[in-house]
Design a protein around this motif. Structure first.
Motif, PDB file in Angstrom:
ATOM      1  N   ALA A  25       0.830  -1.211   0.000  1.00 55.09           N
ATOM      2  CA  ALA A  25       0.000   0.000   0.000  1.00 55.09           C
ATOM      3  C   ALA A  25       0.863   1.259   0.000  1.00 55.09           C
ATOM      4  O   ALA A  25       0.558   2.234  -0.699  1.00 55.09           O
ATOM      5  CB  ALA A  25      -0.927  -0.013   1.215  1.00 55.09           C
ATOM      6  N   LYS A  26       1.954   1.266   0.770  1.00 57.45           N
ATOM      7  CA  LYS A  26       2.823   2.438   0.825  1.00 57.45           C
ATOM      8  C   LYS A  26       3.585   2.633  -0.483  1.00 57.45           C
ATOM      9  O   LYS A  26       3.843   3.771  -0.902  1.00 57.45           O
ATOM     10  CB  LYS A  26       3.804   2.301   1.989  1.00 57.45           C
ATOM     11  CG  LYS A  26       3.150   2.449   3.351  1.00 57.45           C
ATOM     12  CD  LYS A  26       4.163   2.262   4.485  1.00 57.45           C
ATOM     13  CE  LYS A  26       3.496   2.393   5.840  1.00 57.45           C
ATOM     14  NZ  LYS A  26       4.445   2.173   6.956  1.00 57.45           N
ATOM     15  N   ASP A  30      -1.898   5.977  -1.914  1.00 51.01           N
ATOM     16  CA  ASP A  30      -3.226   6.024  -1.315  1.00 51.01           C
ATOM     17  C   ASP A  30      -4.322   5.485  -2.213  1.00 51.01           C
ATOM     18  O   ASP A  30      -5.459   5.287  -1.761  1.00 51.01           O
ATOM     19  CB  ASP A  30      -3.576   7.470  -0.927  1.00 51.01           C
ATOM     20  CG  ASP A  30      -2.693   8.005   0.181  1.00 51.01           C
ATOM     21  OD1 ASP A  30      -2.594   9.235   0.318  1.00 51.01           O
ATOM     22  OD2 ASP A  30      -2.101   7.184   0.915  1.00 51.01           O
ATOM     23  N   ASN A  31      -4.013   5.263  -3.490  1.00 53.29           N
ATOM     24  CA  ASN A  31      -5.015   4.722  -4.414  1.00 53.29           C
ATOM     25  C   ASN A  31      -5.015   3.196  -4.414  1.00 53.29           C
ATOM     26  O   ASN A  31      -5.668   2.579  -5.264  1.00 53.29           O
ATOM     27  CB  ASN A  31      -4.771   5.224  -5.840  1.00 53.29           C
ATOM     28  CG  ASN A  31      -3.438   4.740  -6.393  1.00 53.29           C
ATOM     29  OD1 ASN A  31      -2.453   4.670  -5.659  1.00 53.29           O
ATOM     30  ND2 ASN A  31      -3.383   4.431  -7.671  1.00 53.29           N
ATOM     31  N   GLU A  33      -5.833  -0.181  -2.198  1.00 59.84           N
ATOM     32  CA  GLU A  33      -6.389  -0.864  -1.028  1.00 59.84           C
ATOM     33  C   GLU A  33      -5.827  -2.275  -0.980  1.00 59.84           C
ATOM     34  O   GLU A  33      -5.809  -2.982  -1.984  1.00 59.84           O
ATOM     35  CB  GLU A  33      -7.916  -0.924  -1.123  1.00 59.84           C
ATOM     36  CG  GLU A  33      -8.563  -1.699   0.024  1.00 59.84           C
ATOM     37  CD  GLU A  33     -10.027  -2.012  -0.234  1.00 59.84           C
ATOM     38  OE1 GLU A  33     -10.886  -1.260   0.256  1.00 59.84           O
ATOM     39  OE2 GLU A  33     -10.303  -3.000  -0.945  1.00 59.84           O
ATOM     40  N   VAL A  50      -5.903  -1.912   4.502  1.00 56.63           N
ATOM     41  CA  VAL A  50      -5.243  -0.620   4.363  1.00 56.63           C
ATOM     42  C   VAL A  50      -5.960   0.172   3.270  1.00 56.63           C
ATOM     43  O   VAL A  50      -6.312  -0.384   2.226  1.00 56.63           O
ATOM     44  CB  VAL A  50      -3.748  -0.787   3.971  1.00 56.63           C
ATOM     45  CG1 VAL A  50      -3.033   0.561   4.012  1.00 56.63           C
ATOM     46  CG2 VAL A  50      -3.061  -1.782   4.882  1.00 56.63           C
ATOM     47  N   ASN A  51      -6.207   1.455   3.505  1.00 57.13           N
ATOM     48  CA  ASN A  51      -6.897   2.332   2.551  1.00 57.13           C
ATOM     49  C   ASN A  51      -8.300   1.809   2.211  1.00 57.13           C
ATOM     50  O   ASN A  51      -8.754   1.877   1.067  1.00 57.13           O
ATOM     51  CB  ASN A  51      -6.074   2.495   1.264  1.00 57.13           C
ATOM     52  CG  ASN A  51      -4.759   3.212   1.508  1.00 57.13           C
ATOM     53  OD1 ASN A  51      -4.653   4.058   2.401  1.00 57.13           O
ATOM     54  ND2 ASN A  51      -3.737   2.865   0.751  1.00 57.13           N
ATOM     55  N   SER A  53     -11.024   3.086   2.749  1.00 55.16           N
ATOM     56  CA  SER A  53     -11.968   4.136   2.349  1.00 55.16           C
ATOM     57  C   SER A  53     -12.231   4.115   0.846  1.00 55.16           C
ATOM     58  O   SER A  53     -13.251   4.633   0.379  1.00 55.16           O
ATOM     59  CB  SER A  53     -11.450   5.508   2.767  1.00 55.16           C
ATOM     60  OG  SER A  53     -10.192   5.773   2.161  1.00 55.16           O
ATOM     61  N   LEU A  54     -11.327   3.520   0.071  1.00 53.06           N
ATOM     62  CA  LEU A  54     -11.525   3.443  -1.382  1.00 53.06           C
ATOM     63  C   LEU A  54     -12.785   2.659  -1.732  1.00 53.06           C
ATOM     64  O   LEU A  54     -13.517   3.014  -2.659  1.00 53.06           O
ATOM     65  CB  LEU A  54     -10.301   2.806  -2.048  1.00 53.06           C
ATOM     66  CG  LEU A  54      -9.040   3.677  -2.099  1.00 53.06           C
ATOM     67  CD1 LEU A  54      -7.846   2.851  -2.538  1.00 53.06           C
ATOM     68  CD2 LEU A  54      -9.235   4.872  -3.030  1.00 53.06           C
TER      69      LEU A  54
END
Length: 234
Positions: A25-26, A30-31, A33, A50-51, A53-54
């Motif tokens: 993810a890093k 941020d795009n 997941e 991770v992430n 929210s996508l």
């Protein structure tokens, strides 16, 4: 949901994969997941994400509909579903999934990567190779022939049924009819009944005939609202 899944229930191998999820993810950004599913808890399978929210998902959420395609692939001795296209929560995704096996080769989880490619698609002329995807129907997913069921997928389906039953039953002395219909609906959504013999397996577990399971499936098809199903079964 934390009270439903204790630390003692979490497989240590899944914990070892958390740093891998973080670094993917890093690295991508941020795009991207990344989710780790614990398939011993099908109804609350997201062990780590991770992430999220996508897609709007979070820890202890359940399996996505694409899991039933992974079930089909496993029947062809494939543990991976790579670079297929999907859309969710207003984003376009390039997705990959891989089954996780323990030291005895039992399937215990699934590692998922979902990359939002909205911005990439806007620049497709210059980064076309990065955005190359294919429709999930083009992955040559075929139905297995009767009698050719792979032992691994048989085990996976069996464990999914048993684990879903155990989660739904909890401390109850027995399941109500509405509970049984909910179990059949959940398994049907995940594509479990595409595998030969699962109707009989579920019927035996629930102590009902296979014809009753078929009737539950017909009821679910005619009334997809679980709340309405519950009311009609009470």
């Amino acid at each position: 949901m934390k009270e439903l899944i204790s630390m003692n229930d979490e497989h240590p191998l899944l914990s070892l994969m958390i740093p891998i999820a973080d670094i993917i993810a890093k690295t991508i950004g941020d795009n991207c997941e990344v989710a780790i599913h614990d398939l011993t808890h099908p109804k609350h399978s997201i062990f780590y994400i991770v992430n999220g929210s996508l897609t709007g998902r979070k820890k202890y959420d359940g399996l996505s509909p694409a899991f039933n395609e992974l079930v089909q692939l496993a029947t062809l001795h494939e543990d991976n579903l790579v670079n297929y296209f999907d859309s969710e929560n207003g984003h376009l995704f390039k997705c990959s999934k891989s089954l996780i096996r323990d030291e005895n080769q039992h399937i215990i989880g699934c590692f998922c990567i979902n990359i939002a490619i909205d911005n990439y698609l806007q620049m497709k002329s210059t980064i076309d190779s990065l955005c190359e995807t294919q429709h999930i129907d083009n992955l040559n997913v075929q139905k297995t022939q009767a009698g050719n069921l792979d032992s691994n997928i048989s085990e996976l389906v069996h464990d999914m049924i048993i684990n879903t039953y155990s989660e739904l039953k909890g401390a109850k002395s027995k399941l109500s009819k509405a509970d049984k219909i909910e179990l059949v609906r959940f398994l049907n959504d995940k594509g479990i009944f595409r595998v030969k013999g699962t109707i009989e397996m579920v019927g035996e577990l629930l102590k009902i005939s296979k014809f009753t399971v078929y009737s539950y499936l017909e009821q679910i098809k005619s009334n997809s609202d679980p709340a309405l199903i519950s009311r009609s079964s009470s």
